[in-house]
Design an enzyme around this catalytic site. Structure first.
Site, PDB file in Angstrom:
ATOM      1  CG  ASP A   1     -72.311   1.748  95.431  1.00  0.00           C
ATOM      2  OD1 ASP A   1     -71.856   0.611  95.248  1.00  0.00           O
ATOM      3  OD2 ASP A   1     -73.312   2.180  94.833  1.00  0.00           O
TER       4      ASP A   1
ATOM      5  CG  HIS B   1     -73.294  -1.174  98.878  1.00  0.00           C
ATOM      6  ND1 HIS B   1     -73.937  -0.906  97.707  1.00  0.00           N
ATOM      7  CD2 HIS B   1     -74.012  -0.559  99.850  1.00  0.00           C
ATOM      8  CE1 HIS B   1     -75.008  -0.151  97.944  1.00  0.00           C
ATOM      9  NE2 HIS B   1     -75.061   0.081  99.244  1.00  0.00           N
TER      10      HIS B   1
END
Length: 408
Positions: free
Chosen positions: A221, A244
């Site tokens: 993430d 991310h």
């Protein structure tokens, strides 16, 4: 003569510092030797660590706790202040969490709470053993998995240094920093698979004076996620990927969120990430402000969306996509960002129609896309940025599609 005196004085100072360090080490509270901990991966470290912490916390002089090399099992620990004097925790070994998510009554594994003048170092590893949790129903659908434990929580710390520590395979966020003032993470490492859900590397919220320096984050993430109330954050020399990217937000999801201001990320490298440097706010929902944010000297390598402001953030269609964000963005700069993109949407600045972005600058953007989907593009909406230096692709030259590609 004066130079000789200065040299002698300097050597004496160095020797005193060395002897002081030796003294602290020799008088350290060893969780194995003094408190009966066992590095056998079965015996719970919780009580020996808690007992060592209580003794250190009650000491009127600086204390050092040592977890020697070896592999330990720890069910859960909450190490609280206030303490009478500074504490250093030297983690030299590897500490493993229970594999079963049901073993946790609260969404935390190790918590440091209300401590001043704290240092943690030693080259050790906190292993959350999250592989089993990643496969739990719902987690693969990004359903936040909020009941799962965070590897390390730093709550309400003042003047803290976290150095040369690794967190691995957390079941949820690896690190959560909340309500802290003047805390630095240096040479900090995060390791988790690229498909591990909701495993943000370092999440910061309602904290002032956080520094993340020379650290390496690889996760599933956001490498760094910046929540509401974050002020005076400096991210420097961080490598990120997979993951991310470095993200402010998401913001605007909840009522009464505090302003985000004074954020700088510089000299960072992002590789094979889904986003590069990003600000994301929910479509519709609640208000807030983001100001004085600067992304500078960033290298991107095969990043899907290197530069992004997404004020239509709406994961899994959990909001009204036609609504405008109520979060106001101002004084934002993207400077000297270079490298390669994995998708053609190289720059995407999609601001709120209700509160257009103000004082945005794009300077020296040179990001190449050479894939099969045509040339790289730069899209802008509800913003009139100041544009300087080289712009590859040409700044704000591409039309924004009616339904912009959603980001994760």
């Amino acid at each position: 003569m004066e130079n000789k005196i200065n040299v002698v004085s300097t050597l004496s100072t160095i020797m005193l510092l060395f002897l002081s360090a030796v003294e602290v080490q020799s008088g350290a509270l060893d969780v194995v030797a003094k408190f009966g901990a066992k590095a056998d991966e079965k015996t719970d470290l919780s009580k020996p660590l808690s007992d060592a912490w209580k003794e250190a916390c009650a000491s009127a002089t600086t204390s050092s706790i040592v977890i020697p090399k070896g592999v330990y099992f720890l069910s859960q620990a909450t190490l609280e202040g206030p303490c009478k004097a500074p504490i250093e925790l030297q983690v030299q070994g590897t500490i493993k969490a229970p594999t079963d998510p049901k073993a946790f009554k609260e969404p935390k594994w190790i918590e440091f709470n209300k401590v001043e003048n704290f240092k943690m170092s030693g080259g050790g590893v906190f292993d959350g053993q999250g592989t089993r949790a990643y496969k739990r129903e719902g987690c693969d659908k990004k359903d936040f998995c909020s009941a799962l434990p965070i590897n390390i929580r730093f709550d309400y710390l003042t003047n803290a240094m976290i150095q040369d520590i690794t967190t691995r395979d957390s079941k949820q966020f690896h690190v959560n920093i909340l309500g802290c003032k003047n805390i630095t993470l240096q040479k900090f490492s995060v390791r988790a698979p690229k498909d591990s859900p909701n495993t943000d590397g370092i999440h910061i919220g309602r904290s002032d004076g956080v520094n993340i320096i020379d650290s390496d984050i690889r996760t599933g993430d956001d490498c760094i996620s910046i929540g509401d109330g974050t002020k005076h954050l400096d991210v420097k020399g961080v490598t990120c990927g997979p993951g991310h990217g470095i993200s402010i937000g998401s913001l605007g999801k909840f009522e009464n969120e505090e302003p985000v201001e004074g954020i700088t990320a510089s000299k960072c490298t992002l590789s094979d990430t889904t986003n590069g440097v990003r600000i994301k706010t929910w479509a519709g929902e609640y208000g807030g402000t983001v100001s004085d944010v600067h992304f500078e000297d960033i290298t991107v390598k095969n990043v899907s969306c290197p530069v992004i402001v997404d004020q239509k953030y709406c994961p899994s269609n959990k909001c009204k996509m036609n609504a405008e964000s109520n979060v106001k963005l101002s004084n934002i700069s993207f400077k000297n960002i270079r490298g390669t993109a994995a998708l053609p949407e190289v720059v995407k600045i999609i601001c709120s129609g209700k509160f257009p972005c103000e004082n945005v600058e794009l300077a020296d953007i040179d990001i190449k896309y050479s894939g099969p989907k045509g040339p790289g593009v730069s899209e802008c909406k509800n913003v009139k940025p100041k544009i300087t230096g080289k712009q590859n692709p040409p700044a704000c030259a591409a039309p924004v599609p009616p339904n912009p590609t959603p980001t994760v």
